[in-house]
Design a protein around this motif. Structure first.
Motif, PDB file in Angstrom:
ATOM      1  N   VAL A   1       0.839  -1.205   0.000  1.00  9.19           N
ATOM      2  CA  VAL A   1       0.000   0.000   0.000  1.00  9.19           C
ATOM      3  C   VAL A   1       0.872   1.252   0.000  1.00  9.19           C
ATOM      4  O   VAL A   1       0.595   2.224  -0.711  1.00  9.19           O
ATOM      5  CB  VAL A   1      -0.962  -0.026   1.210  1.00  9.19           C
ATOM      6  N   GLY A   2       1.946   1.234   0.753  1.00 11.63           N
ATOM      7  CA  GLY A   2       2.843   2.391   0.805  1.00 11.63           C
ATOM      8  C   GLY A   2       3.519   2.671  -0.521  1.00 11.63           C
ATOM      9  O   GLY A   2       3.624   3.833  -0.948  1.00 11.63           O
ATOM     10  N   ILE A   3       3.960   1.632  -1.202  1.00  9.17           N
ATOM     11  CA  ILE A   3       4.583   1.820  -2.510  1.00  9.17           C
ATOM     12  C   ILE A   3       3.559   2.346  -3.515  1.00  9.17           C
ATOM     13  O   ILE A   3       3.879   3.207  -4.345  1.00  9.17           O
ATOM     14  CB  ILE A   3       5.245   0.515  -2.985  1.00  9.17           C
ATOM     15  N   LEU A   4       2.326   1.874  -3.419  1.00  6.11           N
ATOM     16  CA  LEU A   4       1.269   2.398  -4.295  1.00  6.11           C
ATOM     17  C   LEU A   4       0.994   3.873  -4.030  1.00  6.11           C
ATOM     18  O   LEU A   4       0.797   4.653  -4.972  1.00  6.11           O
ATOM     19  CB  LEU A   4      -0.012   1.583  -4.135  1.00  6.11           C
ATOM     20  N   VAL A   5       0.991   4.282  -2.769  1.00  5.81           N
ATOM     21  CA  VAL A   5       0.765   5.687  -2.429  1.00  5.81           C
ATOM     22  C   VAL A   5       1.906   6.549  -2.955  1.00  5.81           C
ATOM     23  O   VAL A   5       1.677   7.613  -3.540  1.00  5.81           O
ATOM     24  CB  VAL A   5       0.599   5.862  -0.907  1.00  5.81           C
ATOM     25  N   LEU A   6       3.142   6.104  -2.770  1.00  9.46           N
ATOM     26  CA  LEU A   6       4.279   6.884  -3.264  1.00  9.46           C
ATOM     27  C   LEU A   6       4.273   6.970  -4.789  1.00  9.46           C
ATOM     28  O   LEU A   6       4.581   8.011  -5.358  1.00  9.46           O
ATOM     29  CB  LEU A   6       5.584   6.274  -2.771  1.00  9.46           C
TER      30      LEU A   6
END
Length: 91
Positions: free
Chosen positions: A49-54
């Motif tokens: 999820v964090g990589i998708l947000v970034l």
């Protein structure tokens, strides 16, 4: 750009998401309590999820490292941990 520079650039791009992914399951246990899921599964979910947000922040704003992207990363990570810990359910 050499392969080594590209590797370092990508590593530094995803580093905030990976740091949040390692911290959130343990902080969630401290704040909310013992959760339903396993720590390694929650860590993997936070990393993805964090990589998708970034990535979304980079695509939408055209620049990485904006504070609004990092704020969204924190909000999404906290919401995901609350959801995985079933924070809405009475204990």
């Amino acid at each position: 750009m050499t392969v080594w520079q590209l590797t370092l650039h990508l590593f530094h791009f995803v580093m905030p998401a990976l740091a949040m992914a390692l911290a959130m399951p343990w902080l969630g246990r401290w704040v909310i309590g013992r959760g339903q899921g396993r720590v390694w599964r929650r860590t993997l979910v936070h990393a993805l999820v964090g990589i998708l947000v970034l990535t979304a922040g980079l695509v939408l704003q055209g620049d990485d490292g904006k504070m609004s992207t990092y704020a969204a990363l924190v909000l999404v990570a906290a919401t995901a941990e609350w959801w995985m810990q079933r924070g809405w359910a009475p204990r």
